[in-house]
Design an enzyme around this catalytic site. Structure first.
Site, PDB file in Angstrom:
ATOM      1  N   GLU A   1     -11.112  23.062   0.198  1.00 38.02           N
ATOM      2  CA  GLU A   1      -9.824  22.450   0.579  1.00 38.02           C
ATOM      3  C   GLU A   1      -9.951  21.684   1.892  1.00 38.02           C
ATOM      4  O   GLU A   1      -9.426  20.585   2.034  1.00 38.02           O
ATOM      5  CB  GLU A   1      -8.714  23.508   0.694  1.00 38.02           C
TER       6      GLU A   1
ATOM      7  N   CYS B   1      -3.595  21.133  -6.145  1.00 39.24           N
ATOM      8  CA  CYS B   1      -2.280  21.761  -5.989  1.00 39.24           C
ATOM      9  C   CYS B   1      -1.346  20.792  -5.265  1.00 39.24           C
ATOM     10  O   CYS B   1      -1.728  20.215  -4.239  1.00 39.24           O
ATOM     11  CB  CYS B   1      -2.419  23.045  -5.185  1.00 39.24           C
TER      12      CYS B   1
END
Length: 322
Positions: free
Chosen positions: A137, A107
């Site tokens: 992440e 992202c």
């Protein structure tokens, strides 16, 4: 069913949160996998679940995506895609070494945090990351810098035991899917203990996480129960459950799909809040609404707290012919 047959059903208000469901980063990541299959044919390998949602992963698997946890599970002659959560620097380096075609579906808002960490590191600062240990992440972001350059804190209590190299030369970053309220407490603790610590210009927590949490805050006080459609390993979905509980909705639950709803626990409720995490498709929301309509005389009310029109472009390699 004849006229009036619905009289037997108890009435119930479903309060739909908006925004809910897919964010721009998830949308883009799914599109990347679909376009890669279109361009190079199946199979396409994906390192880690592209987004944390079983329904999405299964539907991409049917189209020809093969999900693996590590790069060494991929053959070198097929393209590989890195998930929306981001990867440590070592992963693309290894893909290059093996001369693999790869597409990074990280992202852009996670990439922004990666760039921020590198910038501070280049300026000689040690990083503190507010995040969840073991979440992809967090692993990806910490893996942007050499070992020991990123210190992880999960709670305010962790701040007290931090041992930085130099308390005067610190900066902090956050995982993009955390709870805005919880993070504020950790940031305050960091600033109190390390007054010189440098924070991001703009909040690292992404717009979609913030917006979905604000929408839940708006509907939680009106609901007797609140359901969050999302996966158990989805950080942003789990935060929505916590936000609902913190706003006075005692019965807030995470459900993957309609068949996971505990109907007995909902007996006697008159108003149910409904939202979906950033990796849950709207089709699952529709499925849950349909399941409620089977059992109740449903009135749907939508509470919208923000409008989203963010869109992220897919990488150029996918827009060019094979």
């Amino acid at each position: 069913m004849g006229e009036g047959a619905d009289m037997t059903k108890p009435s119930l208000t479903l309060i739909l949160a908006a925004p809910r469901g897919f964010c721009a980063g998830v949308d883009r990541a799914i599109k990347i996998v679909e376009m890669a299959i279109e361009k190079w044919g199946a199979p396409i390998y994906v390192r880690h679940e592209i987004v944390h949602n079983k329904f999405v992963v299964d539907s991409l698997r049917e189209k020809g995506a093969v999900f693996v946890e590590e790069l060494d599970e991929c053959p070198t002659d097929r393209p590989v895609i890195f998930s929306a959560h981001g990867v440590a620097k070592a992963v693309p380096a290894e893909a290059n070494r093996r001369e693999m075609i790869y597409v990074d579906a990280t992202c852009p808002l996670v990439s922004k945090v990666h760039i921020e960490a590198e910038r501070h590191h280049a300026n000689g600062l040690q990083m503190v990351m507010i995040g969840h240990a073991g979440h992809p992440e967090t692993i990806g972001t910490m893996g942007q810098l050499p070992e020991g350059e990123v210190l992880l804190v999960e709670t305010e209590a962790d701040v007290a035991t931090l041992e930085p190299r130099d308390p005067e030369r610190l900066a902090f970053i956050t995982q993009t899917t955390l709870s805005v309220d919880d993070t504020a407490g950790i940031v305050a603790a960091l600033k109190a203990r390390f007054p010189a610590i440098i924070g991001p210009h703009k909040e690292d927590i992404c717009y979609a996480t913030t917006n979905r949490q604000e929408a839940v805050k708006a509907i939680a006080p009106k609901a007797d129960a609140l359901l969050v459609i999302g996966a158990p390993n989805s950080s942003n979905s789990r935060r929505l459950v916590e936000v609902a509980r913190s706003r006075g909705c005692d019965y807030a639950q995470l459900v993957g799909r309609a068949d996971e709803i505990d109907w007995r626990a909902l007996e006697g409720v008159r108003a149910v809040g409904l939202t979906a995490g950033a990796s849950a498709p709207e089709v699952l929301v529709d499925e849950v609404i349909a399941a409620f309509r089977d059992r109740y005389d449903v009135t749907v009310e939508t509470v919208e707290t923000a409008t989203e029109n963010v869109e992220f472009k897919v990488p150029r390699v996918l827009r060019e012919p094979a």
